[in-house]
Design a protein around this motif. Structure first.
Motif, PDB file in Angstrom:
ATOM      1  N   ALA A  43     -34.103  19.276  11.800  1.00  0.00           N
ATOM      2  CA  ALA A  43     -34.577  20.632  11.496  1.00  0.00           C
ATOM      3  C   ALA A  43     -34.151  21.611  12.582  1.00  0.00           C
ATOM      4  CB  ALA A  43     -36.098  20.627  11.342  1.00  0.00           C
ATOM      5  N   VAL A  44     -34.212  21.193  13.831  1.00  0.00           N
ATOM      6  CA  VAL A  44     -33.772  22.059  14.937  1.00  0.00           C
ATOM      7  C   VAL A  44     -32.272  22.347  14.817  1.00  0.00           C
ATOM      8  CG1 VAL A  44     -33.406  22.116  17.442  1.00  0.00           C
ATOM      9  CG2 VAL A  44     -35.611  21.428  16.517  1.00  0.00           C
ATOM     10  N   ILE A  45     -31.500  21.346  14.473  1.00  0.00           N
ATOM     11  CA  ILE A  45     -30.058  21.536  14.285  1.00  0.00           C
ATOM     12  C   ILE A  45     -29.808  22.559  13.181  1.00  0.00           C
ATOM     13  CG2 ILE A  45     -27.941  20.389  13.512  1.00  0.00           C
ATOM     14  CD1 ILE A  45     -29.083  17.852  14.901  1.00  0.00           C
ATOM     15  N   ALA A  46     -30.556  22.473  12.079  1.00  0.00           N
ATOM     16  CA  ALA A  46     -30.392  23.429  10.980  1.00  0.00           C
ATOM     17  C   ALA A  46     -30.794  24.836  11.403  1.00  0.00           C
ATOM     18  CB  ALA A  46     -31.223  22.976   9.783  1.00  0.00           C
ATOM     19  N   VAL A  47     -31.859  24.961  12.186  1.00  0.00           N
ATOM     20  CA  VAL A  47     -32.288  26.281  12.652  1.00  0.00           C
ATOM     21  C   VAL A  47     -31.256  26.872  13.609  1.00  0.00           C
ATOM     22  CG1 VAL A  47     -34.044  27.457  14.039  1.00  0.00           C
ATOM     23  CG2 VAL A  47     -34.726  25.892  12.237  1.00  0.00           C
ATOM     24  N   VAL A  48     -30.658  26.028  14.450  1.00  0.00           N
ATOM     25  CA  VAL A  48     -29.590  26.516  15.339  1.00  0.00           C
ATOM     26  C   VAL A  48     -28.411  27.021  14.508  1.00  0.00           C
ATOM     27  CG1 VAL A  48     -27.876  25.789  17.041  1.00  0.00           C
ATOM     28  CG2 VAL A  48     -30.261  25.155  17.339  1.00  0.00           C
ATOM     29  N   PHE A  49     -28.062  26.306  13.442  1.00  0.00           N
ATOM     30  CA  PHE A  49     -26.984  26.772  12.566  1.00  0.00           C
ATOM     31  C   PHE A  49     -27.347  28.099  11.916  1.00  0.00           C
ATOM     32  CE2 PHE A  49     -25.719  27.158   8.108  1.00  0.00           C
ATOM     33  CZ  PHE A  49     -24.385  27.482   8.308  1.00  0.00           C
ATOM     34  N   LEU A  50     -28.589  28.226  11.446  1.00  0.00           N
ATOM     35  CA  LEU A  50     -29.004  29.493  10.829  1.00  0.00           C
ATOM     36  C   LEU A  50     -28.963  30.638  11.826  1.00  0.00           C
ATOM     37  CD1 LEU A  50     -31.953  28.257   8.614  1.00  0.00           C
ATOM     38  CD2 LEU A  50     -29.734  29.098   7.838  1.00  0.00           C
ATOM     39  N   GLY A  51     -29.335  30.366  13.069  1.00  0.00           N
ATOM     40  CA  GLY A  51     -29.233  31.395  14.108  1.00  0.00           C
ATOM     41  C   GLY A  51     -27.792  31.772  14.389  1.00  0.00           C
ATOM     42  N   PHE A  52     -26.907  30.784  14.398  1.00  0.00           N
ATOM     43  CA  PHE A  52     -25.488  31.072  14.577  1.00  0.00           C
ATOM     44  C   PHE A  52     -24.961  31.899  13.419  1.00  0.00           C
ATOM     45  CE2 PHE A  52     -21.170  29.761  13.372  1.00  0.00           C
ATOM     46  CZ  PHE A  52     -20.472  30.288  14.445  1.00  0.00           C
ATOM     47  N   ALA A  53     -25.350  31.537  12.203  1.00  0.00           N
ATOM     48  CA  ALA A  53     -24.880  32.279  11.032  1.00  0.00           C
ATOM     49  C   ALA A  53     -25.405  33.705  11.034  1.00  0.00           C
ATOM     50  CB  ALA A  53     -25.310  31.561   9.751  1.00  0.00           C
ATOM     51  N   HIS A  54     -26.585  33.908  11.581  1.00  0.00           N
ATOM     52  CA  HIS A  54     -27.143  35.259  11.632  1.00  0.00           C
ATOM     53  C   HIS A  54     -26.462  36.112  12.701  1.00  0.00           C
ATOM     54  CE1 HIS A  54     -30.083  38.426  11.234  1.00  0.00           C
ATOM     55  NE2 HIS A  54     -30.303  38.394  12.545  1.00  0.00           N
ATOM     56  N   ASN A  55     -26.075  35.505  13.820  1.00  0.00           N
ATOM     57  CA  ASN A  55     -25.520  36.271  14.935  1.00  0.00           C
ATOM     58  C   ASN A  55     -24.009  36.438  14.893  1.00  0.00           C
ATOM     59  OD1 ASN A  55     -27.959  36.824  16.148  1.00  0.00           O
ATOM     60  ND2 ASN A  55     -27.954  34.887  17.268  1.00  0.00           N
ATOM     61  N   VAL A  56     -23.325  35.799  13.977  1.00  0.00           N
ATOM     62  CA  VAL A  56     -21.879  35.965  13.898  1.00  0.00           C
ATOM     63  C   VAL A  56     -21.577  37.379  13.381  1.00  0.00           C
ATOM     64  CG1 VAL A  56     -21.543  35.121  11.537  1.00  0.00           C
ATOM     65  CG2 VAL A  56     -19.785  34.702  13.243  1.00  0.00           C
ATOM     66  N   SER A  57     -20.450  37.909  13.765  1.00  0.00           N
ATOM     67  CA  SER A  57     -20.152  39.306  13.452  1.00  0.00           C
ATOM     68  C   SER A  57     -19.883  39.556  11.969  1.00  0.00           C
ATOM     69  CB  SER A  57     -18.951  39.773  14.270  1.00  0.00           C
ATOM     70  OG  SER A  57     -17.816  39.006  13.940  1.00  0.00           O
ATOM     71  N   ASP A  58     -19.539  38.521  11.209  1.00  0.00           N
ATOM     72  CA  ASP A  58     -19.261  38.685   9.786  1.00  0.00           C
ATOM     73  C   ASP A  58     -20.586  38.699   9.022  1.00  0.00           C
ATOM     74  OD1 ASP A  58     -18.116  38.837   7.320  1.00  0.00           O
ATOM     75  OD2 ASP A  58     -17.411  36.762   7.273  1.00  0.00           O
ATOM     76  N   GLY A  59     -20.896  39.795   8.379  1.00  0.00           N
ATOM     77  CA  GLY A  59     -22.159  39.935   7.667  1.00  0.00           C
ATOM     78  C   GLY A  59     -22.253  39.088   6.416  1.00  0.00           C
ATOM     79  N   ASP A  60     -21.114  38.704   5.851  1.00  0.00           N
ATOM     80  CA  ASP A  60     -21.131  37.882   4.646  1.00  0.00           C
ATOM     81  C   ASP A  60     -21.494  36.427   4.936  1.00  0.00           C
ATOM     82  OD1 ASP A  60     -20.411  40.064   3.116  1.00  0.00           O
ATOM     83  OD2 ASP A  60     -18.264  39.654   3.334  1.00  0.00           O
ATOM     84  N   PHE A  61     -21.479  36.027   6.187  1.00  0.00           N
ATOM     85  CA  PHE A  61     -21.764  34.638   6.558  1.00  0.00           C
ATOM     86  C   PHE A  61     -23.256  34.391   6.724  1.00  0.00           C
ATOM     87  CE2 PHE A  61     -21.584  31.018   9.616  1.00  0.00           C
ATOM     88  CZ  PHE A  61     -20.943  30.127   8.771  1.00  0.00           C
ATOM     89  N   ASP A  62     -24.046  35.448   6.840  1.00  0.00           N
ATOM     90  CA  ASP A  62     -25.490  35.302   7.061  1.00  0.00           C
ATOM     91  C   ASP A  62     -26.165  34.761   5.806  1.00  0.00           C
ATOM     92  OD1 ASP A  62     -27.919  35.398   8.272  1.00  0.00           O
ATOM     93  OD2 ASP A  62     -28.156  37.574   8.122  1.00  0.00           O
ATOM     94  N   ILE A  63     -27.155  33.916   6.019  1.00  0.00           N
ATOM     95  CA  ILE A  63     -27.922  33.326   4.929  1.00  0.00           C
ATOM     96  C   ILE A  63     -29.269  34.032   4.933  1.00  0.00           C
ATOM     97  CG2 ILE A  63     -28.935  31.197   4.056  1.00  0.00           C
ATOM     98  CD1 ILE A  63     -26.687  29.807   5.786  1.00  0.00           C
ATOM     99  N   THR A  64     -29.509  34.844   3.892  1.00  0.00           N
ATOM    100  CA  THR A  64     -30.697  35.685   3.894  1.00  0.00           C
ATOM    101  C   THR A  64     -31.779  35.192   2.953  1.00  0.00           C
ATOM    102  OG1 THR A  64     -29.675  37.114   2.236  1.00  0.00           O
ATOM    103  CG2 THR A  64     -29.406  37.729   4.547  1.00  0.00           C
ATOM    104  N   GLY A  65     -31.443  34.414   1.962  1.00  0.00           N
ATOM    105  CA  GLY A  65     -32.443  33.953   1.005  1.00  0.00           C
ATOM    106  C   GLY A  65     -33.369  32.911   1.604  1.00  0.00           C
ATOM    107  N   THR A  66     -34.654  33.071   1.351  1.00  0.00           N
ATOM    108  CA  THR A  66     -35.630  32.131   1.887  1.00  0.00           C
ATOM    109  C   THR A  66     -35.416  30.733   1.322  1.00  0.00           C
ATOM    110  OG1 THR A  66     -37.212  33.931   2.081  1.00  0.00           O
ATOM    111  CG2 THR A  66     -38.089  31.703   2.188  1.00  0.00           C
TER     112      THR A  66
END
Length: 155
Positions: A94-117
């Protein structure tokens, strides 16, 4: 010499466990997203098996790629501390997945972010499944390379 062989064998077991965990997380993601999109075929449907034979290993490549560095840290902590319980690996996934989600949120490409709950929860759940499958394949013997004395015959 026996100690070096023990280290190499343990490293091979860790790599195999990581592959198994990536495949399990990928299969879980595939099952969740097929169910989310309403595809619930009857048993023996002729199109589901070939599609999963391709998509599970393909998605596993991305799972393994994006989760490698945080997983290496969790595996190293588990090996040094000798953690052998399934809950540690599930929470580590779960921590690994949260780190990935944080990486996806902070990357400069807005299309890479995962926004759906639902998508975020699916990714965290797949990380937990991957952690449990890592425990099943390699984590139950974590730290054994440090506890067993391997004496060389010439000593």
């Amino acid at each position: 010499m026996r100690r070096i062989i023990a280290y190499l064998v343990r490293f091979a077991v860790i790599l195999i466990g990581y592959v198994v965990a990536s495949l399990a997380a990928s299969a879980f993601l595939n099952a969740l997203f097929l169910g989310h999109f309403g595809y619930a075929p009857e048993p023996g449907h002729p199109t589901i098996a070939p599609a999963l034979y391709f998509s599970v290993p393909f998605v596993a490549l991305f799972v393994a790629y994006f989760g490698f560095m945080p997983a290496a840290v969790v595996i190293l902590i588990a090996e040094v501390l000798g953690r052998r319980d399934w809950l540690f690996y599930a929470l580590g996934g779960a921590v690994i997945a949260v780190v990935f989600l944080g990486f996806a949120h902070n990357v400069s490409d807005g299309d890479f972010d995962i926004t759906g709950t639902n998508a975020r929860l699916a990714i965290v759940g797949s990380g937990m499944v991957g952690g449990i499958f890592y425990w099943l394949s390699a984590g139950r013997w974590a730290g054994t390379w440090r506890r067993e004395p391997l004496l060389d015959p010439e000593s």
